[in-house]
Design an enzyme around this catalytic site. Structure first.
Site: not given
Length: 313
Positions: A34, A298
């Site tokens: 993304h 993340y």
């Protein structure tokens, strides 16, 4: 957001990040997945039902400022919006509760995930990176969860504002009376869902989603409902690949109203690290093994992103 004290989990996270880089190449300063995105700001207003589900701060106060990122799939920053690999689309929502205090929702437009845990996801990544397409198809065909994920990917959306997004992992919600229930988020566009045919998508330009969203937000607020599908006794709450029956109760948590782009967007996208684990009173993680893994991925990738040279606007 601290790294978990689990060497095996950290090692697995690093392996997953290496696999992403093999697929998409190194792109310092960008997300490994993304990568192409845009951020906007606005407010969240809870519904009248929200406090029946949770005592979390943003469900009990009149409104909360939010920062929301929309994105294409893959780790390629310049991937065309109408590339088949750009699906599923992503959304990440940050509820800004106080200075340096926040909680997030991370979701994507496919109501599915290719694996139950990190090891399975790494296996999926290694399989789909093969150049032999027949072997890729063989893997997907022989792994029901991977096949279900591929089949759950919707056609390309007309707009980020006309796509539905799914928070796949269950969360534990507790209200002021101490009543606890598990639920999953769905982010529903007020403008309704609309997708493109293959021919229509092929005729779009490389930045059609981002250009359309800039034009749309210039005309007025963009709104989404945040809903929570509530599990019943016996429903599987620790496996993101298992769907609950459609007749389960859905609680409307509230409405997001987005009003303007984030200033210095590229710089802010580089700095922000979304956290799939809620970390606040009233909403806790379930025991889904993907949550700790995603949080570690993340955070590790976010720290690397922050240390890269500053992007140009």
């Amino acid at each position: 957001m601290p790294l978990p004290n689990d060497e095996k989990l950290i090692a697995l996270s690093e392996e997953i990040l290496k696999e992403f880089e093999k697929v998409f190449g190194p792109h310092p300063g960008f997300r490994p997945a993304h990568a192409k995105g845009t951020m906007l700001t606005g407010r969240f207003t809870p519904s009248n039902e929200a406090t029946s589900l949770t005592r979390a701060q943003h469900a009990t106060q009149a409104s909360t400022p939010v920062t929301v990122r929309f994105s294409n799939s893959t780790g390629i920053p310049l991937l065309p919006d109408n590339d088949a690999n750009a699906d599923p689309r992503g959304i990440a929502i940050r509820f800004n509760l106080a200075e340096h205090v926040h909680t997030d929702i991370v979701a994507h437009s496919a109501n599915g995930f290719p694996a139950t845990d990190g090891a399975g996801f790494l296996e999926f990544l290694r399989a789909v990176t093969q150049e032999d397409k027949a072997k890729v198809q063989e893997f997907v065909g022989s792994h029901p969860k991977a096949l279900a994920f591929v089949q759950s990917i919707t056609p390309m959306p007309v707009s980020f504002a006309q796509e539905r997004y799914f928070g796949l992992t269950a969360m534990k919600f507790t209200n002021k009376d101490g009543v606890t229930r598990f639920g999953r988020y769905t982010i529903v566009p007020e403008a309704g869902e609309e997708h493109l045919s293959a021919d229509a998508a092929a005729g779009k330009d490389a930045n059609y989603l981002f250009d359309e969203f800039t034009e749309r937000i210039g005309k007025g607020p963009v709104k989404f409902k945040i809903t929570v599908q509530v599990a019943e006794d016996g429903d599987v709450i620790n496996d993101a690949t298992v769907h609950w029956p459609a007749d389960r109760k859905v609680v409307e948590l509230g409405t997001i109203e987005l009003t303007q782009p984030v200033a210095a967007d590229a710089r802010e996208q580089k700095q922000i690290i979304f956290d799939p684990i809620p970390r606040l009173d009233g909403i806790e993680p379930s025991e889904d093994p993907l949550l700790e893994l995603r949080a570690a991925v993340y955070l590790i990738s976010g720290r690397k992103r922050r240390s890269a040279p500053e992007p140009t606007e």
